[in-house]
Design an enzyme around this catalytic site. Sequence first.
Site, PDB file in Angstrom:
ATOM      1  N   LYS A 240       0.792  -1.229   0.000  1.00 53.57           N
ATOM      2  CA  LYS A 240       0.000   0.000   0.000  1.00 53.57           C
ATOM      3  C   LYS A 240       0.829   1.288   0.000  1.00 53.57           C
ATOM      4  O   LYS A 240       0.368   2.335   0.421  1.00 53.57           O
ATOM      5  CB  LYS A 240      -0.992   0.036   1.187  1.00 53.57           C
ATOM      6  CG  LYS A 240      -1.827  -1.193   1.392  1.00 53.57           C
ATOM      7  CD  LYS A 240      -2.363  -1.817   0.128  1.00 53.57           C
ATOM      8  CE  LYS A 240      -3.488  -1.107  -0.529  1.00 53.57           C
ATOM      9  NZ  LYS A 240      -3.952  -1.863  -1.722  1.00 53.57           N
TER      10      LYS A 240
ATOM     11  N   GLY B 297       2.382   2.422  -2.868  1.00 53.98           N
ATOM     12  CA  GLY B 297       2.502   2.976  -4.215  1.00 53.98           C
ATOM     13  C   GLY B 297       3.118   1.992  -5.199  1.00 53.98           C
ATOM     14  O   GLY B 297       3.638   2.393  -6.258  1.00 53.98           O
ATOM     15  N   THR B 298       3.024   0.707  -4.889  1.00 57.71           N
ATOM     16  CA  THR B 298       3.596  -0.345  -5.734  1.00 57.71           C
ATOM     17  C   THR B 298       3.103  -0.265  -7.177  1.00 57.71           C
ATOM     18  O   THR B 298       3.886  -0.253  -8.132  1.00 57.71           O
ATOM     19  CB  THR B 298       3.171  -1.743  -5.204  1.00 57.71           C
ATOM     20  OG1 THR B 298       3.079  -1.697  -3.795  1.00 57.71           O
ATOM     21  CG2 THR B 298       4.107  -2.817  -5.680  1.00 57.71           C
TER      22      THR B 298
ATOM     23  N   TRP C 171       0.210  -7.630 -12.957  1.00 57.79           N
ATOM     24  CA  TRP C 171       0.970  -8.733 -12.345  1.00 57.79           C
ATOM     25  C   TRP C 171       1.631  -9.622 -13.390  1.00 57.79           C
ATOM     26  O   TRP C 171       2.424 -10.481 -13.033  1.00 57.79           O
ATOM     27  CB  TRP C 171       0.129  -9.531 -11.351  1.00 57.79           C
ATOM     28  CG  TRP C 171      -1.283  -9.809 -11.763  1.00 57.79           C
ATOM     29  CD1 TRP C 171      -1.725 -10.845 -12.497  1.00 57.79           C
ATOM     30  CD2 TRP C 171      -2.429  -9.018 -11.433  1.00 57.79           C
ATOM     31  NE1 TRP C 171      -3.080 -10.748 -12.660  1.00 57.79           N
ATOM     32  CE2 TRP C 171      -3.553  -9.641 -12.011  1.00 57.79           C
ATOM     33  CE3 TRP C 171      -2.618  -7.827 -10.703  1.00 57.79           C
ATOM     34  CZ2 TRP C 171      -4.856  -9.135 -11.896  1.00 57.79           C
ATOM     35  CZ3 TRP C 171      -3.915  -7.324 -10.583  1.00 57.79           C
ATOM     36  CH2 TRP C 171      -5.004  -7.975 -11.173  1.00 57.79           C
TER      37      TRP C 171
ATOM     38  N   TRP D  69       4.906 -10.145  -8.945  1.00 53.92           N
ATOM     39  CA  TRP D  69       5.356 -10.174  -7.538  1.00 53.92           C
ATOM     40  C   TRP D  69       6.042 -11.523  -7.343  1.00 53.92           C
ATOM     41  O   TRP D  69       5.377 -12.559  -7.295  1.00 53.92           O
ATOM     42  CB  TRP D  69       4.150 -10.065  -6.607  1.00 53.92           C
ATOM     43  CG  TRP D  69       3.671  -8.689  -6.292  1.00 53.92           C
ATOM     44  CD1 TRP D  69       3.864  -8.019  -5.109  1.00 53.92           C
ATOM     45  CD2 TRP D  69       2.899  -7.794  -7.105  1.00 53.92           C
ATOM     46  NE1 TRP D  69       3.263  -6.777  -5.152  1.00 53.92           N
ATOM     47  CE2 TRP D  69       2.677  -6.617  -6.359  1.00 53.92           C
ATOM     48  CE3 TRP D  69       2.382  -7.864  -8.409  1.00 53.92           C
ATOM     49  CZ2 TRP D  69       1.947  -5.527  -6.859  1.00 53.92           C
ATOM     50  CZ3 TRP D  69       1.666  -6.775  -8.914  1.00 53.92           C
ATOM     51  CH2 TRP D  69       1.460  -5.629  -8.143  1.00 53.92           C
TER      52      TRP D  69
ATOM     53  N   HIS E 158       7.207  -7.205  -2.283  1.00 53.90           N
ATOM     54  CA  HIS E 158       6.945  -6.565  -0.979  1.00 53.90           C
ATOM     55  C   HIS E 158       7.807  -7.185   0.120  1.00 53.90           C
ATOM     56  O   HIS E 158       7.653  -6.812   1.269  1.00 53.90           O
ATOM     57  CB  HIS E 158       5.491  -6.818  -0.546  1.00 53.90           C
ATOM     58  CG  HIS E 158       4.427  -6.146  -1.353  1.00 53.90           C
ATOM     59  ND1 HIS E 158       4.461  -4.820  -1.704  1.00 53.90           N
ATOM     60  CD2 HIS E 158       3.241  -6.616  -1.817  1.00 53.90           C
ATOM     61  CE1 HIS E 158       3.342  -4.530  -2.368  1.00 53.90           C
ATOM     62  NE2 HIS E 158       2.599  -5.601  -2.456  1.00 53.90           N
TER      63      HIS E 158
ATOM     64  N   ARG F   5       5.905   5.257   1.884  1.00 52.64           N
ATOM     65  CA  ARG F   5       4.752   6.138   2.072  1.00 52.64           C
ATOM     66  C   ARG F   5       4.551   6.368   3.564  1.00 52.64           C
ATOM     67  O   ARG F   5       4.865   5.481   4.380  1.00 52.64           O
ATOM     68  CB  ARG F   5       3.511   5.467   1.466  1.00 52.64           C
ATOM     69  CG  ARG F   5       2.258   6.304   1.490  1.00 52.64           C
ATOM     70  CD  ARG F   5       1.080   5.523   0.896  1.00 52.64           C
ATOM     71  NE  ARG F   5      -0.066   6.388   0.698  1.00 52.64           N
ATOM     72  CZ  ARG F   5      -1.268   5.957   0.300  1.00 52.64           C
ATOM     73  NH1 ARG F   5      -1.452   4.676   0.040  1.00 52.64           N
ATOM     74  NH2 ARG F   5      -2.267   6.794   0.151  1.00 52.64           N
TER      75      ARG F   5
ATOM     76  N   SER G 241      -4.860   2.658   4.193  1.00 49.90           N
ATOM     77  CA  SER G 241      -5.063   2.022   2.898  1.00 49.90           C
ATOM     78  C   SER G 241      -5.161   0.501   3.067  1.00 49.90           C
ATOM     79  O   SER G 241      -6.038  -0.151   2.494  1.00 49.90           O
ATOM     80  CB  SER G 241      -3.900   2.403   1.970  1.00 49.90           C
ATOM     81  OG  SER G 241      -4.079   1.847   0.698  1.00 49.90           O
TER      82      SER G 241
ATOM     83  N   TYR H 120       5.948   8.200  -1.886  1.00 42.03           N
ATOM     84  CA  TYR H 120       4.624   8.396  -2.487  1.00 42.03           C
ATOM     85  C   TYR H 120       4.278   9.887  -2.472  1.00 42.03           C
ATOM     86  O   TYR H 120       3.712  10.417  -3.432  1.00 42.03           O
ATOM     87  CB  TYR H 120       3.628   7.588  -1.639  1.00 42.03           C
ATOM     88  CG  TYR H 120       2.193   7.641  -2.064  1.00 42.03           C
ATOM     89  CD1 TYR H 120       1.670   6.662  -2.903  1.00 42.03           C
ATOM     90  CD2 TYR H 120       1.331   8.631  -1.585  1.00 42.03           C
ATOM     91  CE1 TYR H 120       0.329   6.675  -3.266  1.00 42.03           C
ATOM     92  CE2 TYR H 120      -0.006   8.659  -1.950  1.00 42.03           C
ATOM     93  CZ  TYR H 120      -0.506   7.682  -2.797  1.00 42.03           C
ATOM     94  OH  TYR H 120      -1.830   7.701  -3.156  1.00 42.03           O
TER      95      TYR H 120
ATOM     96  N   MET I 188      -5.059   5.716 -14.351  1.00 46.54           N
ATOM     97  CA  MET I 188      -4.857   4.357 -13.822  1.00 46.54           C
ATOM     98  C   MET I 188      -6.173   3.762 -13.324  1.00 46.54           C
ATOM     99  O   MET I 188      -6.400   2.565 -13.426  1.00 46.54           O
ATOM    100  CB  MET I 188      -3.820   4.364 -12.699  1.00 46.54           C
ATOM    101  CG  MET I 188      -2.398   4.381 -13.216  1.00 46.54           C
ATOM    102  SD  MET I 188      -1.186   4.253 -11.892  1.00 46.54           S
ATOM    103  CE  MET I 188      -1.574   2.650 -11.183  1.00 46.54           C
TER     104      MET I 188
ATOM    105  N   LYS J 102      -8.458   6.335  -2.946  1.00 47.37           N
ATOM    106  CA  LYS J 102      -8.441   7.803  -2.887  1.00 47.37           C
ATOM    107  C   LYS J 102      -7.209   8.404  -3.558  1.00 47.37           C
ATOM    108  O   LYS J 102      -7.289   9.449  -4.177  1.00 47.37           O
ATOM    109  CB  LYS J 102      -8.476   8.263  -1.430  1.00 47.37           C
ATOM    110  CG  LYS J 102      -9.820   8.133  -0.762  1.00 47.37           C
ATOM    111  CD  LYS J 102      -9.856   8.967   0.505  1.00 47.37           C
ATOM    112  CE  LYS J 102     -11.224   8.936   1.152  1.00 47.37           C
ATOM    113  NZ  LYS J 102     -11.204   9.620   2.455  1.00 47.37           N
TER     114      LYS J 102
END
Length: 286
Positions: free
Chosen positions: A45, A47-48, A73, A78, A100, A122, A130, A185, A224, A250
């Site tokens: 969460k 900004g990947t 993906w 990942w 991650h 972030r 998030s 981010y 996006m 958001k």
Amino acid sequence: MSSVEYITYKGILLPQMDYSFENLNQMENEFQILDDDVINITYPKSGTNWMSEILGLISQKGDPTWTHSTLVWDRSPWIETNGGLQRALKNPPPRLLNSHVPFQLFPKSFLQTKAKVIYTLRDPKDVLISLYHFSMILKTLKYPGSLQEFLEEFLSGNVIYGSWFDHVKGWMELKGSPNFFYITYEELLQDLRGCVEKICQFLGKELSSQQIDSVVEYASFQKMKENKKSNFSELPDHVMDHKKGRFMRKGISGDWKNHLTVAQNEHFDRVYRENMRGMNNTFPWD
Ligand code: PPS
């Protein structure tokens, strides 16, 4: 409330769906990172997918054909997931890879390569909010309970991919090495064009001004959100509850102010200070 199961790999919680000990072990010990890999690393969460879109667009000199036709993906798998590792093994070089995982679990082969890592961070309070919302819609994640309960789990690292603090401290150890670049981010939000220019410079990519404009345009939140290959709308219903919320939620900074109480915020700050003591970095949220 929920029947979702996690596995614990070397102390790190991961969803059982699409993760396995065998695959994680293969990723860590056998998977070969290549010199021309570009690796997008984040705590969840942070900004990947945004960075993935930016890197995908940069690789195509701003042309959105690839990012609009191939799922995120598949473009930048990942590597810690079962499907992602297999995809990474099939993708032709130069590859884009996402991960991650905390530094200590990253493929050992990385240290012998010139592969480039971009680490995006972030504000952890926004990461918390998030992830809290995402946990209510992604069916591979445990139901988060109340925000108070989830806040405690987050601060103690009892969430997927472990502690935010350990993740940041681990990866930021690479600061100063020529194949490591970090960005936040918040900087992306403030000056996307400037950030794209810096990323191009780090990657040794020369894009024209128009090509950079195109990267910036197609990596915007709105574009996006409309891109079916990046907005998670193609995830099947048994994986994501599309009726309850969206992946592109958001896309702002400071949303935590709408959710955390004064007491929760002060508690977060105390834990943050204790955990980040001795780290000589200043981030936009400090
Ligand atoms: S994941 O599931 O861990 O891979 O999620 P990740 O991609 O790291 O983070 C998701 C959050 O990033 C926001 N996002 C963006 N913000 C601004 N601009 C763009 N283009 C953009 N793309 C994704 C996304 O909305 C999630 O943040 P929240 O705060 O939930 O909106």
